[in-house]
Design a protein around this motif. Structure first.
Motif, PDB file in Angstrom:
ATOM      1  N   SER A   1       0.833  -1.200   0.000  1.00 53.97           N
ATOM      2  CA  SER A   1       0.000   0.000   0.000  1.00 53.97           C
ATOM      3  C   SER A   1       0.869   1.252   0.000  1.00 53.97           C
ATOM      4  CB  SER A   1      -0.915   0.013   1.230  1.00 53.97           C
ATOM      5  OG  SER A   1      -0.159   0.267   2.394  1.00 53.97           O
ATOM      6  N   ALA A   2       0.212   2.373  -0.197  1.00 56.62           N
ATOM      7  CA  ALA A   2       0.886   3.674  -0.158  1.00 56.62           C
ATOM      8  C   ALA A   2       0.834   4.216   1.267  1.00 56.62           C
ATOM      9  CB  ALA A   2       0.231   4.631  -1.142  1.00 56.62           C
ATOM     10  N   SER A   3       1.285   3.409   2.212  1.00 57.78           N
ATOM     11  CA  SER A   3       1.258   3.798   3.625  1.00 57.78           C
ATOM     12  C   SER A   3       2.219   4.948   3.891  1.00 57.78           C
ATOM     13  CB  SER A   3       1.645   2.605   4.499  1.00 57.78           C
ATOM     14  OG  SER A   3       1.796   3.004   5.847  1.00 57.78           O
ATOM     15  N   HIS A   4       1.747   5.908   4.675  1.00 60.85           N
ATOM     16  CA  HIS A   4       2.578   7.038   5.103  1.00 60.85           C
ATOM     17  C   HIS A   4       2.809   6.983   6.615  1.00 60.85           C
ATOM     18  CE1 HIS A   4       2.047   9.987   1.508  1.00 60.85           C
ATOM     19  NE2 HIS A   4       1.895   8.743   1.107  1.00 60.85           N
ATOM     20  N   GLY A   5       2.609   5.801   7.210  1.00 56.32           N
ATOM     21  CA  GLY A   5       2.796   5.658   8.657  1.00 56.32           C
ATOM     22  C   GLY A   5       1.511   5.887   9.418  1.00 56.32           C
ATOM     23  N   SER A   6       1.664   6.076  10.715  1.00 56.71           N
ATOM     24  CA  SER A   6       0.514   6.231  11.595  1.00 56.71           C
ATOM     25  C   SER A   6       0.786   7.273  12.665  1.00 56.71           C
ATOM     26  CB  SER A   6       0.208   4.893  12.277  1.00 56.71           C
ATOM     27  OG  SER A   6      -0.772   5.040  13.278  1.00 56.71           O
ATOM     28  N   PRO A   7      -0.212   8.101  12.963  1.00 60.59           N
ATOM     29  CA  PRO A   7      -0.044   9.032  14.073  1.00 60.59           C
ATOM     30  C   PRO A   7      -0.278   8.381  15.435  1.00 60.59           C
ATOM     31  CG  PRO A   7      -2.127   9.454  12.991  1.00 60.59           C
ATOM     32  CD  PRO A   7      -1.434   8.379  12.207  1.00 60.59           C
ATOM     33  N   GLY A   8      -0.677   7.105  15.448  1.00 57.22           N
ATOM     34  CA  GLY A   8      -0.788   6.433  16.732  1.00 57.22           C
ATOM     35  C   GLY A   8      -1.881   5.398  16.832  1.00 57.22           C
ATOM     36  N   VAL A   9      -1.894   4.770  17.990  1.00 59.00           N
ATOM     37  CA  VAL A   9      -2.882   3.752  18.341  1.00 59.00           C
ATOM     38  C   VAL A   9      -3.819   4.354  19.374  1.00 59.00           C
ATOM     39  CG1 VAL A   9      -3.197   1.485  19.418  1.00 59.00           C
ATOM     40  CG2 VAL A   9      -1.259   1.871  17.878  1.00 59.00           C
ATOM     41  N   ASP A  10      -5.112   4.211  19.144  1.00 62.55           N
ATOM     42  CA  ASP A  10      -6.093   4.750  20.083  1.00 62.55           C
ATOM     43  C   ASP A  10      -6.407   3.778  21.217  1.00 62.55           C
ATOM     44  OD1 ASP A  10      -6.404   7.150  18.690  1.00 62.55           O
ATOM     45  OD2 ASP A  10      -7.997   6.341  17.434  1.00 62.55           O
ATOM     46  N   GLU A  11      -6.381   2.490  20.916  1.00 58.47           N
ATOM     47  CA  GLU A  11      -6.805   1.524  21.931  1.00 58.47           C
ATOM     48  C   GLU A  11      -6.260   0.138  21.605  1.00 58.47           C
ATOM     49  OE1 GLU A  11     -11.000  -0.579  22.309  1.00 58.47           O
ATOM     50  OE2 GLU A  11     -11.094   1.483  23.064  1.00 58.47           O
ATOM     51  N   ILE A  12      -5.796  -0.543  22.631  1.00 64.48           N
ATOM     52  CA  ILE A  12      -5.422  -1.959  22.528  1.00 64.48           C
ATOM     53  C   ILE A  12      -6.157  -2.687  23.643  1.00 64.48           C
ATOM     54  CG2 ILE A  12      -3.585  -3.675  22.768  1.00 64.48           C
ATOM     55  CD1 ILE A  12      -1.615  -1.474  21.864  1.00 64.48           C
ATOM     56  N   ARG A  13      -6.741  -3.824  23.310  1.00 68.18           N
ATOM     57  CA  ARG A  13      -7.392  -4.658  24.320  1.00 68.18           C
ATOM     58  C   ARG A  13      -6.895  -6.087  24.163  1.00 68.18           C
ATOM     59  NH1 ARG A  13      -8.324  -0.631  26.651  1.00 68.18           N
ATOM     60  NH2 ARG A  13     -10.291   0.459  26.740  1.00 68.18           N
ATOM     61  N   TRP A  14      -6.311  -6.618  25.239  1.00 62.64           N
ATOM     62  CA  TRP A  14      -5.915  -8.019  25.273  1.00 62.64           C
ATOM     63  C   TRP A  14      -7.059  -8.774  25.919  1.00 62.64           C
ATOM     64  CZ3 TRP A  14      -1.709  -4.762  27.339  1.00 62.64           C
ATOM     65  CH2 TRP A  14      -0.756  -4.464  26.363  1.00 62.64           C
ATOM     66  N   LEU A  15      -7.779  -9.558  25.138  1.00 64.29           N
ATOM     67  CA  LEU A  15      -9.024 -10.163  25.603  1.00 64.29           C
ATOM     68  C   LEU A  15      -8.855 -11.585  26.121  1.00 64.29           C
ATOM     69  CD1 LEU A  15     -11.185  -8.768  22.680  1.00 64.29           C
ATOM     70  CD2 LEU A  15     -10.960  -7.852  25.012  1.00 64.29           C
ATOM     71  N   LEU A  16      -7.938 -12.332  25.520  1.00 62.24           N
ATOM     72  CA  LEU A  16      -7.653 -13.694  25.958  1.00 62.24           C
ATOM     73  C   LEU A  16      -6.153 -13.936  25.865  1.00 62.24           C
ATOM     74  CD1 LEU A  16     -10.413 -15.809  24.154  1.00 62.24           C
ATOM     75  CD2 LEU A  16     -10.234 -15.343  26.601  1.00 62.24           C
ATOM     76  N   PRO A  17      -5.617 -14.785  26.736  1.00 63.83           N
ATOM     77  CA  PRO A  17      -4.187 -15.086  26.641  1.00 63.83           C
ATOM     78  C   PRO A  17      -3.866 -15.868  25.364  1.00 63.83           C
ATOM     79  CG  PRO A  17      -5.221 -16.401  28.374  1.00 63.83           C
ATOM     80  CD  PRO A  17      -6.260 -15.459  27.864  1.00 63.83           C
ATOM     81  N   VAL A  18      -2.690 -15.611  24.846  1.00 62.38           N
ATOM     82  CA  VAL A  18      -2.165 -16.353  23.698  1.00 62.38           C
ATOM     83  C   VAL A  18      -1.182 -17.376  24.256  1.00 62.38           C
ATOM     84  CG1 VAL A  18      -0.786 -16.180  21.592  1.00 62.38           C
ATOM     85  CG2 VAL A  18      -2.538 -14.452  22.100  1.00 62.38           C
ATOM     86  N   ARG A  19      -1.369 -18.622  23.853  1.00 62.48           N
ATOM     87  CA  ARG A  19      -0.596 -19.727  24.418  1.00 62.48           C
ATOM     88  C   ARG A  19       0.267 -20.398  23.350  1.00 62.48           C
ATOM     89  NH1 ARG A  19      -2.526 -20.645  29.475  1.00 62.48           N
ATOM     90  NH2 ARG A  19      -4.553 -19.720  29.942  1.00 62.48           N
TER      91      ARG A  19
END
Length: 150
Positions: A75-93
């Motif tokens: 893609s023609a990505s120009h980066g990101s100004p940030g992340v608004d929210e992260i939610r860890w809902l279940l453990p990854v095993r």
């Protein structure tokens, strides 16, 4: 190549899948998040997780790898100004296989930079049982399609 114009609200994009090994979980955690339930089998078994689990930051790193390999590099990505929210809902095993999807929430052409626009989206990763393990809401800047590429 994907440009800003190729995205629309409600659009979902499959970003592939990846496996999570025990050694990757422990190696990542030893370097970046050495909590006992990420690095020590006995401590993990005695924890509320009942066994070894990946750091949430490792899970986000795996998610980011899928985003880069299956979206941003094409893609023609120009980066990101940030992340608004992260939610860890279940453990990854160890042994989990994560499948990642992107959902476009909103697209906004830039008023100050007409060569790009901002896409608000949500990334979601599911384990092999179809359970959602992490969500991440972000903003991404993408270039507009050049006139000569139309």
């Amino acid at each position: 190549m994907l440009y800003f114009e190729d995205f629309h609200p409600g659009q979902e994009i499959d970003l592939g899948h990846c496996s999570v090994s025990e050694s990757e979980i422990v190696d990542f955690a030893r370097q970046f998040d050495p909590q006992p339930f990420h690095v020590d089998h006995e401590a993990a078994r005695a924890s509320h997780f009942g066994g070894l689990v990946a750091s949430g930051w490792h899970t986000c790193s795996l998610l980011m790898r899928q985003i880069v390999e299956n979206l941003l590099l094409r893609s023609a990505s120009h980066g990101s100004p940030g992340v608004d929210e992260i939610r860890w809902l279940l453990p990854v095993r160890p042994g989990d296989v994560l499948s990642t999807k992107m959902k476009v929430i909103e697209i906004t052409p830039s008023k100050s930079r007409p060569d790009r626009g901002v896409i608000r989206c949500e990334y979601v990763a599911f384990n092999q049982a179809g359970a959602c393990v992490v969500t991440m809401k972000t903003l991404g800047m993408f270039g507009r399609r050049p006139q000569d590429a139309a």
